[in-house]
Design a protein around this motif. Structure first.
Motif, PDB file in Angstrom:
ATOM      1  N   GLY A  49     -91.180 -20.325  55.425  1.00 19.46           N
ATOM      2  CA  GLY A  49     -90.842 -20.338  54.012  1.00 19.46           C
ATOM      3  C   GLY A  49     -91.963 -19.801  53.153  1.00 19.46           C
ATOM      4  N   PHE A  50     -91.787 -19.941  51.842  1.00 19.99           N
ATOM      5  CA  PHE A  50     -92.724 -19.359  50.890  1.00 19.99           C
ATOM      6  C   PHE A  50     -93.447 -20.449  50.102  1.00 19.99           C
ATOM      7  N   THR A  51     -94.369 -20.036  49.278  1.00 18.70           N
ATOM      8  CA  THR A  51     -95.263 -20.978  48.607  1.00 18.70           C
ATOM      9  C   THR A  51     -94.561 -21.679  47.453  1.00 18.70           C
ATOM     10  N   HIS A  52     -94.619 -22.998  47.458  1.00 17.38           N
ATOM     11  CA  HIS A  52     -93.990 -23.805  46.420  1.00 17.38           C
ATOM     12  C   HIS A  52     -95.045 -24.342  45.465  1.00 17.38           C
ATOM     13  N   ALA A  53     -94.640 -24.617  44.223  1.00 17.19           N
ATOM     14  CA  ALA A  53     -95.580 -25.150  43.228  1.00 17.19           C
ATOM     15  C   ALA A  53     -95.841 -26.630  43.476  1.00 17.19           C
ATOM     16  N   TYR A  54     -97.087 -27.054  43.304  1.00 20.24           N
ATOM     17  CA  TYR A  54     -97.464 -28.455  43.434  1.00 20.24           C
ATOM     18  C   TYR A  54     -98.284 -28.880  42.227  1.00 20.24           C
ATOM     19  N   LEU A 313    -100.849 -22.604  58.006  1.00 22.07           N
ATOM     20  CA  LEU A 313    -100.684 -21.985  56.698  1.00 22.07           C
ATOM     21  C   LEU A 313     -99.548 -22.622  55.905  1.00 22.07           C
ATOM     22  N   SER A 314     -98.515 -23.086  56.605  1.00 22.93           N
ATOM     23  CA  SER A 314     -97.380 -23.697  55.918  1.00 22.93           C
ATOM     24  C   SER A 314     -97.754 -25.042  55.298  1.00 22.93           C
ATOM     25  N   HIS A 315     -98.877 -25.631  55.742  1.00 20.48           N
ATOM     26  CA  HIS A 315     -99.367 -26.902  55.182  1.00 20.48           C
ATOM     27  C   HIS A 315    -100.559 -26.638  54.261  1.00 20.48           C
ATOM     28  N   TYR A 316    -100.384 -25.707  53.334  1.00 17.86           N
ATOM     29  CA  TYR A 316    -101.488 -25.336  52.442  1.00 17.86           C
ATOM     30  C   TYR A 316    -101.866 -26.459  51.487  1.00 17.86           C
ATOM     31  N   SER A 318    -102.941 -28.767  48.662  1.00 24.87           N
ATOM     32  CA  SER A 318    -103.669 -28.489  47.416  1.00 24.87           C
ATOM     33  C   SER A 318    -104.914 -27.643  47.664  1.00 24.87           C
ATOM     34  N   SER A 319    -105.083 -27.154  48.909  1.00 20.64           N
ATOM     35  CA  SER A 319    -106.240 -26.322  49.238  1.00 20.64           C
ATOM     36  C   SER A 319    -106.121 -24.963  48.556  1.00 20.64           C
ATOM     37  N   GLY A 320    -107.097 -24.649  47.707  1.00 17.96           N
ATOM     38  CA  GLY A 320    -107.052 -23.384  46.979  1.00 17.96           C
ATOM     39  C   GLY A 320    -107.072 -22.184  47.897  1.00 17.96           C
ATOM     40  N   GLU A 321    -107.923 -22.214  48.928  1.00 28.07           N
ATOM     41  CA  GLU A 321    -108.059 -21.078  49.836  1.00 28.07           C
ATOM     42  C   GLU A 321    -106.786 -20.864  50.654  1.00 28.07           C
ATOM     43  N   SER A 322    -106.236 -21.960  51.187  1.00 21.19           N
ATOM     44  CA  SER A 322    -105.020 -21.847  51.996  1.00 21.19           C
ATOM     45  C   SER A 322    -103.837 -21.419  51.140  1.00 21.19           C
ATOM     46  N   ARG A 323    -103.814 -21.930  49.925  1.00 15.17           N
ATOM     47  CA  ARG A 323    -102.713 -21.572  49.023  1.00 15.17           C
ATOM     48  C   ARG A 323    -102.756 -20.079  48.682  1.00 15.17           C
ATOM     49  N   MET A 324    -103.945 -19.567  48.420  1.00 18.98           N
ATOM     50  CA  MET A 324    -104.078 -18.140  48.127  1.00 18.98           C
ATOM     51  C   MET A 324    -103.644 -17.307  49.322  1.00 18.98           C
TER      52      MET A 324
END
Length: 343
Positions: A49-54, A313-316, A318-324
């Motif tokens: 999947g894709f990045t969701h807002a938290y 990567l799917s468990h990014y 609140s990590s800024g680096e993983s989220r980016m």
């Protein structure tokens, strides 16, 4: 697709060339009246999947907040590569696989048409389409998958072999590499009709022997084992139908390949683009009208210089680096998709 009526017809045009290619229909060959456009369906799966807002409004998300044409609802920041196609794409919401609780099982049930139960969720919609709009083609459908060398959930797709499921809800095997697809679509050495028919006859003979042995075993089984064997016979019937279809097309030669065979182990993004190219040729030449493609995940991430596995990567969180990194991957998938629509 335009009807060809003038003297320079498509058949005679192809005869004058040194090899058979998938050529588009040309305006000079088209009649003023056109037949109804052929329906075609392509299903693409990008993994977990894709990045969701938290945690609040400041965090951006891949997902649009509305349904409708993107020219009207706008594109999120990681969907910007689709800007030139915003008039051609519509967002549909509220499509839910009922009963699926495994967050990493999405690819397996992505196209399913029934409620989830015990790893089964009914036939996939691409296979329903294959029985209708695909029945006149050499391949009723093409079932494709990337071949990331990572086991299970680590590959980024969960269980199953592809996006497609048969009538029993079982995951269907796929062509797992660009080379497999290449050999399936284009003529190969030793592919004369006589050789193909001889090969089909041999497979049919082996299938007949297996079927006979299974029938003998069936008389001695308990009821629960008999049910398993019945599922086996269903599989045998499906293979028989495939053999029958291959025999029907045995005397119709495949077209010559327009390029050399692809090498194994290529960069993830390059692999996707090459498979896209062959998918487009298959559609243009009307070899098939239905395609599902479970795209590689790990190799695409690696090609971006990201060292994380698809699962990590799917468990990014609140990590800024993983989220980016996750958003970088979203954008790359959209770039590849935009290029596919371009072509």
């Amino acid at each position: 697709m335009p009807l060809i009526t003038n003297l320079i017809n498509r058949r005679s045009f192809l005869k004058t060339t040194s090899c058979l290619l998938a050529l588009p229909y040309l305006d000079s060959m088209a009649a003023k009246q056109s037949a109804p456009a052929l329906k075609r369906m392509v299903f693409l799966g990008g993994g977990y999947g894709f990045t969701h807002a938290y945690h609040g409004k400041d965090n951006k998300s891949f997902f649009p907040e509305q349904a409708g044409k993107f020219s009207e609802i706008g594109l999120t920041h990681t969907m910007k590569p689709l800007e030139r196609h915003k008039n051609d794409i519509t967002m549909v919401r509220n499509l839910t696989n009922l009963g699926v609780s495994n967050p990493h099982g999405g690819s397996h049930h992505h196209l399913s048409c029934g409620s989830y139960r015990e790893h089964e969720a009914g036939i996939s919609c691409d296979q329903i389409a294959a029985k209708t709009i695909g029945k006149e083609c050499r391949f009723t459908s093409l079932v494709l998958s990337g071949n990331d060398n990572m086991p299970g959930q680590g590959a980024g797709h969960g269980s199953g072999y592809s996006l497609s499921s048969d009538e029993r809800g079982h995951s269907m095997p796929a062509l797992n590499s660009p080379l497999d697809l290449y050999k399936t679509l284009f003529a190969q050495k030793g592919d004369s009709s006589e050789t193909v028919i001889a090969r089909l006859n041999k497979r049919k003979s082996v299938l007949d022997l297996v079927h006979k042995d299974a029938k003998n075993v069936q008389r001695k089984l308990a009821s629960e084992d008999a049910e398993k064997l019945d599922q086996y016979f269903t599989s045998v019937r499906e293979i028989e139908q495939t053999l029958s279809r291959e025999r029907a097309w045995a005397n119709i030669p495949k077209q010559q390949a327009p390029f050399a065979p692809p090498s194994e182990g290529m960069d993830g993004a390059k692999e996707v683009n090459l498979v896209y190219d062959m998918m487009i040729i298959a559609l243009q030449a009307d070899m098939t009208r239905v395609i599902s493609y479970r795209q590689p995940v790990a190799s695409v991430i690696k090609s971006l210089g990201i060292s994380l596995s698809p699962h990590t990567l799917s468990h990014y969180g609140s990590s800024g680096e993983s989220r980016m990194a996750s958003e970088q991957r979203d954008k790359k998938i959209m770039e590849l998709y935009a290029g596919f629509i371009d072509r």
